[in-house]
Write a protein that holds these residues in place. Structure first.
Motif, PDB file in Angstrom:
ATOM      1  N   ARG A 182       0.849  -1.196   0.000  1.00  0.00           N
ATOM      2  CA  ARG A 182       0.000   0.000   0.000  1.00  0.00           C
ATOM      3  C   ARG A 182       0.890   1.253   0.000  1.00  0.00           C
ATOM      4  O   ARG A 182       1.004   1.958   1.004  1.00  0.00           O
ATOM      5  N   ARG A 192      -1.997  10.531  -2.154  1.00  0.00           N
ATOM      6  CA  ARG A 192      -2.596   9.551  -1.243  1.00  0.00           C
ATOM      7  C   ARG A 192      -1.526   9.068  -0.278  1.00  0.00           C
ATOM      8  O   ARG A 192      -0.595   8.369  -0.669  1.00  0.00           O
ATOM      9  N   ARG A 194      -0.322   6.935   2.917  1.00  0.00           N
ATOM     10  CA  ARG A 194      -0.761   5.727   3.607  1.00  0.00           C
ATOM     11  C   ARG A 194       0.325   5.192   4.542  1.00  0.00           C
ATOM     12  O   ARG A 194       1.502   5.483   4.381  1.00  0.00           O
ATOM     13  N   ASP A 200      -4.987   6.116   5.579  1.00  0.00           N
ATOM     14  CA  ASP A 200      -5.204   6.308   4.141  1.00  0.00           C
ATOM     15  C   ASP A 200      -5.841   7.687   3.977  1.00  0.00           C
ATOM     16  O   ASP A 200      -7.045   7.849   4.123  1.00  0.00           O
TER      17      ASP A 200
END
Length: 290
Positions: A182, A192, A194, A200
């Motif tokens: 991820r 994004r 994470r 997230d």
């Protein structure tokens, strides 16, 4: 949509589906199952009729939950929305997190990353914690073997601790697998951010006031700052013009204006975000250059 928003938008007819019968059944079934579990683990003898009653009570509860879920679905709720009505949000988020951890192990073995389709760039961030996580996993394996030997004369206790220890090993490896599968991603005008399976956050590029490379090994906890160290360090600091919501583990909202994160290649992340922030906006009607 969060669970409170779903409940607020839920029609009265659907809200009435969850009645007092289900609440009373939960109030009886959960404590009963807990008592039975404690008795079994501690070795207290339980009559066969009591065990049979406990199993029947569990089946009745599961049947009632399934019936209510189906009725909620018939009222137009999606699967996730119907499940959110039956399970408290903190419990749902906790279970979802554990499932993501286990799914990350499968993705790791298959060398498949999550959430990178259509991304302009992706940035891994799990490399610097690998040795530490492997060390934790090895220590857990040693503990599992030692406890298996020490508890050999107590079969029930041995079985319980074996399940817990094996799950702990998988969890530790899963946390690292989640970090590997991820990565941070730059896509659709947002970064994004994470970390493992529990963070997230989408940060719109137009809300980034500044981005700078700085390696920090200590982080002071502040309500409006989010620190995501990997291997006890962060290498990128984002200052935002407006706060973004970075929910806590069980779903409580948290607005932050500073985000510190780590990337295996902080220069690549810094340069990619800088280019994306400063890229000229195309003028409508202007033909693209050949």
């Amino acid at each position: 949509m969060t669970t409170p928003e779903i409940r607020a938008a839920l029609p009265r007819s659907a809200a009435s589906v969850r009645g007092p019968v289900l609440r009373k059944l939960r109030g009886i079934a959960f404590p009963a199952q807990l008592v039975l579990a404690v008795c079994l683990i501690s070795g207290v003898p339980i009559p066969g009729t009591v065990l049979l009653g406990g199993k029947l009570l569990l089946l009745v509860q599961l049947g009632a939950e399934a019936h209510v879920w189906l009725r909620l679905r018939r009222h137009g709720l999606s699967r996730r929305e119907a499940l959110a009505q039956l399970v408290p949000e903190p419990v749902l988020r906790f279970v979802t997190h554990e499932l993501r951890i286990m799914a990350s192990l499968v993705r790791w073995a298959a060398r498949r990353r999550h959430g990178v389709n259509g991304a302009d760039a992706v940035f891994s961030h799990g490399r610097d914690q690998a040795i530490t996580m492997y060390g934790f996993a090895f220590a857990c394996v040693v503990e599992t073997v030692a406890l298996s030997y020490l508890l050999a004369d107590w079969p029930v206790v041995h079985a319980v601790f074996l399940v817990v220890d094996v799950y702990t090993v998988l969890f530790v490896l899963g946390v690292h697998a989640a970090s590997v599968t991820r990565p941070h991603a730059l896509a659709d005008g947002a970064l994004r951010v994470r970390q493992a399976a529990h963070v997230d956050v989408h940060v719109p590029l137009d809300q980034i006031a500044s981005i700078r490379r700085e390696t920090l090994f200590t982080h002071e906890k502040k309500d409006d700052e989010l620190n995501l160290p990997i291997g006890s360090q962060t290498s990128i600091t984002l200052a935002l013009t407006e706060p973004v919501n970075a929910p806590k583990f069980l779903g409580a909202p948290r607005l932050v204006k500073v985000i510190r994160l780590h990337a295996d290649d902080p220069k690549a992340l810094h340069d990619a975000v800088t280019r994306a922030r400063t890229a000229p906006t195309p003028v409508p009607g202007t033909p693209a250059s050949a």
